[in-house]
Design a protein around this motif. Structure first.
Motif, PDB file in Angstrom:
ATOM      1  N   ASP B   1       4.391 -32.214 -31.237  1.00 57.29           N
ATOM      2  CA  ASP B   1       4.742 -33.466 -30.662  1.00 57.29           C
ATOM      3  C   ASP B   1       5.478 -34.481 -31.061  1.00 57.29           C
ATOM      4  OD1 ASP B   1       2.040 -36.015 -28.459  1.00 57.29           O
ATOM      5  OD2 ASP B   1       4.493 -34.665 -27.881  1.00 57.29           O
ATOM      6  N   VAL B   2       7.073 -35.284 -30.348  1.00 56.86           N
ATOM      7  CA  VAL B   2       7.322 -35.928 -31.232  1.00 56.86           C
ATOM      8  C   VAL B   2       6.716 -37.466 -30.993  1.00 56.86           C
ATOM      9  CG1 VAL B   2       9.272 -35.423 -30.432  1.00 56.86           C
ATOM     10  CG2 VAL B   2       8.202 -36.538 -28.736  1.00 56.86           C
ATOM     11  N   LYS B   3       7.183 -38.466 -31.983  1.00 58.91           N
ATOM     12  CA  LYS B   3       5.438 -39.271 -31.931  1.00 58.91           C
ATOM     13  C   LYS B   3       6.485 -40.435 -32.562  1.00 58.91           C
ATOM     14  CE  LYS B   3       0.566 -40.156 -32.560  1.00 58.91           C
ATOM     15  NZ  LYS B   3      -0.390 -39.139 -33.243  1.00 58.91           N
ATOM     16  N   VAL B   4       6.397 -42.152 -32.238  1.00 59.86           N
ATOM     17  CA  VAL B   4       7.459 -43.256 -32.233  1.00 59.86           C
ATOM     18  C   VAL B   4       5.504 -43.810 -32.371  1.00 59.86           C
ATOM     19  CG1 VAL B   4       8.086 -44.974 -32.358  1.00 59.86           C
ATOM     20  CG2 VAL B   4       8.670 -42.706 -31.470  1.00 59.86           C
ATOM     21  N   THR B   5       5.218 -44.554 -33.895  1.00 63.09           N
ATOM     22  CA  THR B   5       4.026 -45.318 -33.856  1.00 63.09           C
ATOM     23  C   THR B   5       4.374 -46.820 -33.935  1.00 63.09           C
ATOM     24  OG1 THR B   5       3.220 -43.458 -34.871  1.00 63.09           O
ATOM     25  CG2 THR B   5       2.028 -45.352 -34.909  1.00 63.09           C
ATOM     26  N   GLN B  25       8.820 -43.776 -36.544  1.00 65.87           N
ATOM     27  CA  GLN B  25       9.043 -42.316 -36.869  1.00 65.87           C
ATOM     28  C   GLN B  25       9.659 -40.606 -37.146  1.00 65.87           C
ATOM     29  OE1 GLN B  25      11.846 -40.733 -36.250  1.00 65.87           O
ATOM     30  NE2 GLN B  25      13.468 -41.969 -37.738  1.00 65.87           N
ATOM     31  N   ASP B  26       8.163 -39.735 -35.885  1.00 70.01           N
ATOM     32  CA  ASP B  26       8.684 -38.794 -37.348  1.00 70.01           C
ATOM     33  C   ASP B  26       9.718 -37.263 -36.693  1.00 70.01           C
ATOM     34  OD1 ASP B  26       5.003 -37.619 -35.650  1.00 70.01           O
ATOM     35  OD2 ASP B  26       7.143 -37.261 -34.810  1.00 70.01           O
ATOM     36  N   MET B  27      10.293 -37.596 -36.198  1.00 65.92           N
ATOM     37  CA  MET B  27      11.324 -36.772 -35.448  1.00 65.92           C
ATOM     38  C   MET B  27      12.965 -36.909 -36.359  1.00 65.92           C
ATOM     39  SD  MET B  27      10.470 -38.411 -31.891  1.00 65.92           S
ATOM     40  CE  MET B  27       9.987 -39.874 -32.559  1.00 65.92           C
ATOM     41  N   ASP B  28      12.595 -37.889 -37.574  1.00 63.67           N
ATOM     42  CA  ASP B  28      14.248 -37.095 -37.451  1.00 63.67           C
ATOM     43  C   ASP B  28      15.682 -37.985 -37.390  1.00 63.67           C
ATOM     44  OD1 ASP B  28      16.169 -35.010 -39.906  1.00 63.67           O
ATOM     45  OD2 ASP B  28      15.831 -37.013 -40.509  1.00 63.67           O
ATOM     46  N   GLU B  72      12.676 -43.096 -41.347  1.00 67.75           N
ATOM     47  CA  GLU B  72      11.772 -42.977 -40.494  1.00 67.75           C
ATOM     48  C   GLU B  72      10.644 -44.454 -40.273  1.00 67.75           C
ATOM     49  OE1 GLU B  72      11.626 -41.657 -43.714  1.00 67.75           O
ATOM     50  OE2 GLU B  72       9.683 -42.729 -44.459  1.00 67.75           O
ATOM     51  N   ARG B  73      11.559 -45.673 -41.088  1.00 62.50           N
ATOM     52  CA  ARG B  73      10.825 -46.587 -41.004  1.00 62.50           C
ATOM     53  C   ARG B  73      11.487 -47.722 -40.103  1.00 62.50           C
ATOM     54  NH1 ARG B  73       5.030 -48.296 -42.461  1.00 62.50           N
ATOM     55  NH2 ARG B  73       5.198 -45.930 -43.466  1.00 62.50           N
ATOM     56  N   PHE B  74      10.727 -48.900 -39.273  1.00 65.84           N
ATOM     57  CA  PHE B  74      12.398 -49.793 -38.911  1.00 65.84           C
ATOM     58  C   PHE B  74      10.603 -50.761 -38.806  1.00 65.84           C
ATOM     59  CE2 PHE B  74      15.431 -51.658 -37.941  1.00 65.84           C
ATOM     60  CZ  PHE B  74      15.399 -51.393 -36.287  1.00 65.84           C
ATOM     61  N   LEU B  90       8.545 -53.329 -28.397  1.00 62.09           N
ATOM     62  CA  LEU B  90       8.405 -51.954 -28.081  1.00 62.09           C
ATOM     63  C   LEU B  90       9.593 -51.477 -29.159  1.00 62.09           C
ATOM     64  CD1 LEU B  90       8.287 -51.508 -23.987  1.00 62.09           C
ATOM     65  CD2 LEU B  90       6.472 -51.103 -25.578  1.00 62.09           C
ATOM     66  N   CYS B  91       9.167 -50.434 -29.870  1.00 62.09           N
ATOM     67  CA  CYS B  91       9.992 -49.309 -30.809  1.00 62.09           C
ATOM     68  C   CYS B  91       9.996 -48.235 -30.102  1.00 62.09           C
ATOM     69  CB  CYS B  91       9.398 -49.509 -32.011  1.00 62.09           C
ATOM     70  SG  CYS B  91      10.012 -48.617 -33.189  1.00 62.09           S
ATOM     71  N   ALA B  92      11.430 -48.075 -30.477  1.00 60.79           N
ATOM     72  CA  ALA B  92      12.786 -46.611 -29.864  1.00 60.79           C
ATOM     73  C   ALA B  92      12.992 -46.254 -31.118  1.00 60.79           C
ATOM     74  CB  ALA B  92      12.981 -47.044 -28.557  1.00 60.79           C
ATOM     75  N   SER B  93      13.178 -44.524 -31.077  1.00 60.44           N
ATOM     76  CA  SER B  93      14.165 -44.208 -31.758  1.00 60.44           C
ATOM     77  C   SER B  93      14.629 -43.040 -31.069  1.00 60.44           C
ATOM     78  CB  SER B  93      13.782 -43.667 -33.104  1.00 60.44           C
ATOM     79  OG  SER B  93      12.727 -42.236 -32.219  1.00 60.44           O
ATOM     80  N   SER B  94      16.154 -42.652 -30.960  1.00 59.81           N
ATOM     81  CA  SER B  94      16.900 -41.321 -30.376  1.00 59.81           C
ATOM     82  C   SER B  94      17.345 -41.638 -31.737  1.00 59.81           C
ATOM     83  CB  SER B  94      17.678 -42.347 -29.781  1.00 59.81           C
ATOM     84  OG  SER B  94      18.408 -43.061 -30.127  1.00 59.81           O
ATOM     85  N   LEU B  95      18.806 -40.148 -31.164  1.00 55.78           N
ATOM     86  CA  LEU B  95      19.178 -38.919 -32.005  1.00 55.78           C
ATOM     87  C   LEU B  95      20.117 -39.949 -32.133  1.00 55.78           C
ATOM     88  CD1 LEU B  95      18.156 -34.658 -31.105  1.00 55.78           C
ATOM     89  CD2 LEU B  95      18.358 -36.228 -33.702  1.00 55.78           C
TER      90      LEU B  95
END
Lengths: 113, 114
Positions: B1-5, B25-28, B72-74, B90-95
């Protein structure tokens, strides 16, 4: 610059009634369009997205949105809402270079029994 | 399960304090973003990063800085917190690619500056 307009800040509706949440975008180039939902005290979750192909996109929980290039719109619809659909809905357009999302101001959907 | 913490759900800080908001984030994912959410204004982009040690200003960068030492860290930094920075962050991540550009969001940090 890209922009998104959500004219309705709040939409009250009764359970099992249909609903449409309006979204208009402004962009001079091809865009990707998204609807995100935010339930109380939570982050945003993707509801559906338009990248290319069929202009009608559907989500797994009964929502659909239609991309209309001539009207620069991407309205969200559901034929019959549930109490659990009460949430805030955000329309967004993506910058193609870095996938920056530009959001509208949001529409709060209030479903009452 | 993808995750942004995001490290904190709620924070209360005093005016003038230096504040750090952390996101992992753990999705690289290459892209990471910090947004601010205020009622009636939607989400506004503060900063984003498309690679380690790279950063770009968003629409409202004033009063903020960011750090990305690892993929992985911002981190979002408020150098000297002010009451007008009271908000939901709110933090977000994407490819980093042109298609399938879904962004994944953290749960948010509600910051109150008193």
């Amino acid at each position: 610059a890209q922009s998104v307009t959500q004219l309705d800040s709040q939409v009250p509706v009764f359970e099992e009634a249909p609903v449409e949440l309006r979204c208009n975008y402004s962009s001079s180039v091809s865009v990707y369009l998204f609807w995100y939902v935010q339930y109380p005290n939570q982050g945003l979750q993707l509801l559906l997205k338009y990248l290319s192909g069929s202009t009608l996109v559907e989500s797994i929980n009964g929502f659909e949105a239609e991309f209309n290039k001539s009207q620069t719109s991407f309205h969200l619809r559901k034929p019959s809402v549930h109490i659990s659909d009460t949430a805030e809905y955000f329309c967004a357009v993506s910058d193609l270079r870095f996938q920056k999302l530009v959001f509208g101001t949001g529409t709060r959907l209030l479903v009452s029994p | 399960d993808v995750k942004v913490t995001q490290s904190s759900r709620y924070l209360v800080k005093r005016t003038g304090e230096k504040v750090f908001l952390e996101c992992v984030q753990d999705m690289d994912h290459e892209n990471m973003f910090w947004y601010r959410q205020d009622p009636g204004l939607g989400l506004r982009l503060i900063y984003f990063s498309y690679d380690v040690k790279m950063k770009e200003k968003g629409d409202i960068p004033e009063g903020y800085s960011v750090s990305r030492e690892k993929k992985e860290r911002f981190s979002l930094i408020l150098e000297s917190a002010s009451t007008n920075q009271t908000s939901m962050y709110l933090c977000a991540s994407s490819l980093l690619q042109t298609a399938n550009t879904e962004a994944f969001f953290g749960q948010g940090t509600r910051l109150t500056v008193v």
